[in-house]
Write a protein that holds these residues in place. Structure first.
Motif, PDB file in Angstrom:
ATOM      1  N   TYR A 208       8.051  -1.824   2.089  1.00  0.00           N
ATOM      2  CA  TYR A 208       8.372  -0.536   1.482  1.00  0.00           C
ATOM      3  C   TYR A 208       9.558   0.100   2.193  1.00  0.00           C
ATOM      4  CZ  TYR A 208       4.073  -0.950  -1.145  1.00  0.00           C
ATOM      5  OH  TYR A 208       3.097  -1.389  -1.989  1.00  0.00           O
TER       6      TYR A 208
ATOM      7  N   LYS B  97      -3.506  -6.749   0.534  1.00  0.00           N
ATOM      8  CA  LYS B  97      -3.687  -7.444   1.807  1.00  0.00           C
ATOM      9  C   LYS B  97      -4.609  -6.652   2.730  1.00  0.00           C
ATOM     10  CE  LYS B  97      -1.415  -9.955   5.414  1.00  0.00           C
ATOM     11  NZ  LYS B  97      -0.319 -10.824   5.723  1.00  0.00           N
ATOM     12  N   ARG B  98      -4.404  -5.335   2.789  1.00  0.00           N
ATOM     13  CA  ARG B  98      -5.286  -4.524   3.642  1.00  0.00           C
ATOM     14  C   ARG B  98      -6.719  -4.550   3.117  1.00  0.00           C
ATOM     15  NH1 ARG B  98      -2.847   0.990   3.412  1.00  0.00           N
ATOM     16  NH2 ARG B  98      -1.835   0.138   1.589  1.00  0.00           N
TER      17      ARG B  98
ATOM     18  N   TYR C 299       4.164  -3.431   6.213  1.00  0.00           N
ATOM     19  CA  TYR C 299       4.185  -2.287   5.282  1.00  0.00           C
ATOM     20  C   TYR C 299       4.714  -2.683   3.902  1.00  0.00           C
ATOM     21  CZ  TYR C 299       2.988   0.396   9.366  1.00  0.00           C
ATOM     22  OH  TYR C 299       2.327   0.854  10.457  1.00  0.00           O
ATOM     23  N   GLY C 300       4.423  -3.906   3.510  1.00  0.00           N
ATOM     24  CA  GLY C 300       4.771  -4.328   2.158  1.00  0.00           C
ATOM     25  C   GLY C 300       6.251  -4.265   1.839  1.00  0.00           C
TER      26      GLY C 300
ATOM     27  N   VAL D  51       3.855 -11.674  -0.461  1.00  0.00           N
ATOM     28  CA  VAL D  51       3.602 -10.485   0.353  1.00  0.00           C
ATOM     29  C   VAL D  51       2.228 -10.567   0.998  1.00  0.00           C
ATOM     30  CG1 VAL D  51       3.271  -7.985   0.296  1.00  0.00           C
ATOM     31  CG2 VAL D  51       5.189  -9.006  -0.926  1.00  0.00           C
TER      32      VAL D  51
ATOM     33  N   PHE E 230       0.578  -5.133  -0.855  1.00  0.00           N
ATOM     34  CA  PHE E 230       0.369  -4.617   0.499  1.00  0.00           C
ATOM     35  C   PHE E 230      -1.013  -3.964   0.581  1.00  0.00           C
ATOM     36  CE2 PHE E 230       1.216  -1.040   3.600  1.00  0.00           C
ATOM     37  CZ  PHE E 230       1.020  -1.832   4.724  1.00  0.00           C
TER      38      PHE E 230
ATOM     39  N   PHE F  97       5.169  -9.403   5.724  1.00  0.00           N
ATOM     40  CA  PHE F  97       5.694  -8.249   4.992  1.00  0.00           C
ATOM     41  C   PHE F  97       5.069  -6.986   5.579  1.00  0.00           C
ATOM     42  CE2 PHE F  97       6.544 -11.684   2.159  1.00  0.00           C
ATOM     43  CZ  PHE F  97       7.628 -11.300   1.388  1.00  0.00           C
TER      44      PHE F  97
ATOM     45  N   PRO G 228       0.528  -3.833   9.967  1.00  0.00           N
ATOM     46  CA  PRO G 228      -0.149  -4.050   8.680  1.00  0.00           C
ATOM     47  C   PRO G 228       0.782  -4.845   7.758  1.00  0.00           C
ATOM     48  CG  PRO G 228      -0.248  -1.733   9.338  1.00  0.00           C
ATOM     49  CD  PRO G 228       0.688  -2.407  10.277  1.00  0.00           C
ATOM     50  N   GLY G 229       0.305  -5.976   7.299  1.00  0.00           N
ATOM     51  CA  GLY G 229       1.124  -6.816   6.419  1.00  0.00           C
ATOM     52  C   GLY G 229       1.807  -7.979   7.117  1.00  0.00           C
TER      53      GLY G 229
END
Lengths: 224, 752
Positions: A55, B258-259, A52-53, B169, B255, A50, A9-10
């Motif tokens: 994090y 984006k999802r 998981y952003g 991002v 984030f 990115f 994800p990301g």
């Protein structure tokens, strides 16, 4: 050669997928981070983006994904693993490459095209280069400042694991100008540079040869 | 404002709201409140008053600007979707469409620049992907005060970092934009963000709620207390109290964004959506009300089902929250499970919070009680405000100012370096290198050119995109300045080889309650209208930001034009850099003694006065035709629009980016200073091969556009001779250092 592009994800893995389909003309699959079995692939790419952003730390959460188990197994079997940008950060967090990356020394995100010197050609990723050749590669990151302890650095230098060094400017403060390194067995490459974008920029930049080198290696090994 | 509202908080009764005029704290006038009472036939409660106040704010209702916005041409064969939806859409052939829109986030950015700018980017992206389009490019248009001031440097640094953060991002390239510095923006920065997306015609979505019994699904982040009354905040001028409005500034999570984007785009592909809309300004209120209004339906929301960050949230807080990364979709009952499945895949929460009704009413249920019941028609029909326009005194007094005389005697070479190192002219690399302008791997022309160019995957087509605006010209003459904003954006696109298609407008003004400001608005929009009509670039949507004032001091009227154009083959892509030594340098267009509002005037005198450069739209159109035809014929090596800093700056930029020198020998009746720094419109600097000179000259003559041969592209020295006198003679590297070093140098005086 069968390519897998891992999707967290990301991640922004579509750039890699496109390059392998259109430029290398090889079969490629997007593999979701929840998968574990990567035995069907010869090359595994951990793309930029990115995950998981960012994090906690860049790559830290993705390094705990089920698919990383598959990456470890593939690395042990000598498959080619390429970590680009965030993919490099994930490989570092997973311990598949030594060291870490810190925030860029100027504390800003930085995007541009950077000159890089090729230091080794005896790896599956650099067969199509000459040692000492200077190529230009795009980059875009906020955490690209490679760092490791002095013993690790010495060992990287001694066993010729540093395969790219920034040339001219050092865009993020990386130790010893390190722009790309491989593991001891040479089949896992991590770099903050974005060779898949170099292909999009067109000929004359030189970044596309990271991909063609892998193909050449595949041919030599008889996987294509 | 409203800061006394801490838990436990007893909501005032309808009678208290009326007697103590509490609605005024929500930005509502007594006349408006009385109109609400008239509509309802009773006193509205706290939640209802809040809902009216945001729906009737300028941000949601355009009550001050609607009459003017009607002037914009909005139709054309290329327009698939005009104003009124999340974003406009234009046809680019092959069943594909481009969706794009610009939006301001000025007020939040003034108070909390990082989050203000970041959420501006997030919000405009949601407008675009709620149309069903995948975002492929971001742009921005920024105005800041003087870089001498530490707080301005802080604002710039944080806003740029915030823009970069969200775009980087989420993985969408920021391919262009503009940054302008002027003391009028010291306390009141402008942060406008634009997003461009791509879709197939069949995927175009609408923000509509219809079909009795259809479900209302809430998707995305939970609702918190952030951003409550953001829309109202954006409709007032900034004051000392604005710092207290910090809770009215939302925090973004790219984030999550984006999802949410991937989930929404997959929902679009599944073809199960009746309607979809971003919960932007005024959040749940505006999205539900606007969708129901479009469907001529009613809507019932069960607020207990709304995902909340604090279970104690009141209906008022939920309805007015502007928490980011939230969407509202309408689907048939049978498709609800599919929505949940897709959202789960992307780890985004989705909750059924209500249904579409046929009673034309917004009904809210909270803890099993009906807490709100409002006729939707009245919510979306705010009473229009008709403002008075008055020509300001400065406009008259500037009529007699002659900037040419004022600047006479200034040495050309000194002026050249001073203008070249002005942050308005100097390289903006410091800014755009913080943006991932190559994300998605399709950027062909990077920031720093006349326009950004991106490839459309799987085709031989390219999009050219730009943002443009010149507040100084609009201040000096709104009508002329408005027309120039559109013309220059189009000229930028044409210089890259693109045919301009349509615009989105970002209108930034002071308080419309002041007749002088309303006069600026009226003139600017009239000027834009005229240019849009002549250049055949309709308006497909946009944004109005008023009350850009601090302590009664308004910014320059700053309409921003975001424009999209199409290049239908890679061979047509043209950049401004000089390519080959020996190429002929040509100036297309006429140079007049026009220094009013120029960069030279601002640099030398520290202020602007007089009249701005004039514009003849027919001439503009012909200049653009010449450039495009010459490019299509393969005769153009480089093309660059002349703008701030005139010929002198355009020449320097062509030399620096091409890493080539130039040798110019100019003959003119004007003074050398005037000729080199005039900002006359409808001019383009071309370089062509010797062999093509004659062809280009014939083409220009056919369109009756003057063409002047200025000199040749050289090696590494830049020299300019005017009427036989050598006035500039410098090595290229010196220009390069001046131009590239100015902003990093200005920024380095801050402790980073």
């Amino acid at each position: 050669m069968r390519f897998a592009v891992l999707m967290f994800p990301g991640s922004s893995g579509m750039e890699c997928v496109r390059i392998i389909e259109k430029f290398l003309k090889q079969p490629v699959s997007k593999v979701w981070h929840r998968e574990r079995d990567l035995s069907n692939y010869d090359v595994i790419i951990l793309p930029g983006g990115f995950s998981y952003g960012d994090y906690l730390r860049p790559g830290a959460l993705a390094a705990l994904s089920p698919v990383i188990d598959g990456v470890r197994v593939a690395a042990e079997h000598g498959k080619l693993i390429l970590g680009i940008g965030n993919g490099f950060q994930i490989l570092l967090e997973a311990g598949l490459l030594p060291g870490t990356v810190l925030p860029n020394n100027h504390q800003q995100f930085r995007c541009g095209i950077q000159r890089v010197r090729v230091e080794q050609r005896e790896t599956p990723f650099t067969r199509e280069y000459q040692v000492g050749e200077v190529i230009s590669l795009p980059f875009a990151h906020g955490h690209g400042n490679y760092y490791c302890d002095p013993e690790t650095l010495q060992s990287l230098q001694k066993s010729k694991q540093i395969i790219f060094r920034y040339y001219g400017e050092n865009p993020n403060g990386s130790l010893d100008g390190i722009a790309g390194l491989v593991n001891k067995t040479g089949n896992v490459l991590g770099t903050m540079l974005r060779p898949e974008r170099a292909v999009a920029l067109g000929a004359g930049f030189g970044g596309e040869r990271i991909f063609t080198s892998m193909l050449r290696f595949g041919r030599e090994k008889g996987v294509i | 404002m409203l800061s006394e509202q801490k838990q436990p908080f007893l909501e005032p009764t309808p009678e208290e709201i009326c007697e103590k005029r509490l609605y005024q704290k929500m930005g509502m006038t007594t006349e408006e409140y009385e109109k609400v009472v008239q509509h309802l036939g009773r006193l509205p409660n706290w939640t209802e008053t809040g809902i009216y106040s945001v729906m009737w704010s300028e941000h949601c209702s355009y009550k001050n600007s609607k009459a003017l916005l009607r002037l914009f041409p909005t139709e054309g064969p290329q327009v698939l979707q005009g104003p009124g939806e999340g974003a406009g859409a234009i046809d680019i052939g092959d069943g594909q469409a481009v969706v794009f829109k610009i939006e301001s986030h000025n007020h939040p950015s003034a108070v909390e620049p990082f989050q203000g700018a970041a959420t501006g980017v997030g919000g405009i992206m949601r407008d675009v992907f709620s149309m069903g389009a995948r975002p492929i490019a971001l742009l921005n248009s920024l105005r800041f005060g003087s870089l001498d001031k530490e707080d301005v440097r802080h604002l710039l640094k944080q806003a740029v970092a915030g823009i970069g953060y969200y775009g980087n991002v989420i993985g969408v390239p920021t391919v262009g934009g503009e940054v302008v510095f002027d003391p009028v923006y010291n306390e009141t920065p402008l942060v406008n963000a634009m997003c461009v997306g791509l879709l197939s015609h069949g995927d175009l979505q609408k923000g509509i709620a219809k079909g009795k019994g259809n479900r209302v699904i809430y998707i995305g982040a939970s609702t918190g207390r952030d951003g409550i009354h953001g829309a109202t905040f954006a409709s007032e001028e900034l004051s000392e109290d604005s710092e207290e409005m910090v809770p009215a500034v939302q925090a973004g999570d790219p984030f999550m964004g984006k999802r949410l984007m991937e989930a929404c785009l997959e929902l679009v592909q599944a073809q199960i959506l009746v309607g979809i809309q971003d919960m932007g300004a005024a959040g749940l209120t505006s999205s539900s009300v606007e969708m129901a209004a479009k469907g001529e339906s009613g809507i019932l929301l069960n607020l207990d089902a709304v995902p909340q960050r604090d279970p104690e949230m009141t209906p008022y807080e939920m309805m007015l929250s502007e928490s980011q990364e939230r969407m509202l979709v309408i689907v048939e009952e049978k498709n609800v499970a599919e929505v949940h499945r897709i959202c789960q895949k992307w780890e985004v929460q989705s909750v059924d919070i209500g249904e579409v009704t046929d009673d034309g009413t917004l009904t809210l249920i909270h803890k099993n009680k009906k807490v709100t019941s409002l006729p939707i028609k009245t919510l979306v029909n705010a009473p229009m405000v008709y403002r008075e326009a008055n020509e300001p005194a400065y406009y008259q007094s500037f009529a007699t100012v002659d900037p040419v005389q004022e600047l006479a005697g200034i040495e050309v070479e000194k002026a050249f370096y001073q203008v070249l190192s002005s942050p308005n002219v100097a390289s903006k690399r410091w800014v755009y290198q913080q943006y991932d302008y190559m994300a998605q791997g399709a950027t062909v022309v990077s920031p720093g050119s006349d326009a950004g160019v991106i490839a459309i995957e799987g085709t031989k087509k390219f999009l050219a995109v730009t943002t443009d605006g010149n507040g100084r010209y609009v201040y000096l003459d709104p009508k002329v300045g408005g027309a120039i904003a559109v013309a220059e954006a189009a000229r930028n696109l044409v210089c890259t080889g693109a045919k301009p298609l349509a615009i989105t407008d970002g209108l930034n003004f002071g308080s419309p309650e002041k007749p002088e400001i309303y006069w600026q608005m009226t003139g600017a929009i009239q000027g834009m209208q005229a240019a849009c009509l002549t250049l055949e670039t309709p308006v497909t949507g946009g944004n109005v930001s008023l009350y850009n004032e601090t302590a009664g001091q308004a910014v320059y009227p700053t309409p921003i034009v975001g424009m999209v154009g199409l290049i239908d083959g890679p061979e047509k892509i043209t950049t401004h850099s000089f390519k080959n030594e020996g190429d002929i340098i040509l100036l297309l267009g006429n140079t007049l003694a026009e220094l009013g509002g120029s960069e030279l005037q601002q640099c030398i005198t520290g202020q602007i006065s007089g009249r701005p450069p004039q514009i003849d739209l027919e001439r503009e159109k012909n200049v653009q035709k010449v450039v495009l035809e010459a490019i299509y014929s393969g005769w153009v090596q480089s093309a660059h629009d002349l703008s701030e800093g005139g010929l002198a700056v355009a020449l320097a930029e062509c030399c620096i980016s091409g890493n080539r020198g130039a040798e110019l020998a100019i003959k003119t009746d004007l003074s050398p200073l005037t000729f080199l720094f005039s900002e006359s419109q409808s001019r383009v600097l071309l370089s062509v091969k010797v062999d093509h000179l004659e062809k280009v000259a014939q083409l220009a003559a056919a369109y009756q556009v003057p063409l002047t041969q200025l000199g040749r592209v050289g090696k590494s020295q830049v020299s300019v001779t005017v009427n036989g006198e050598l006035l500039i003679d410098a090595p290229l590297c010196k220009l390069q250092q001046t131009w590239e070093g100015a902003i990093p140098w200005a920024m380095s005086s801050t402790s980073s």
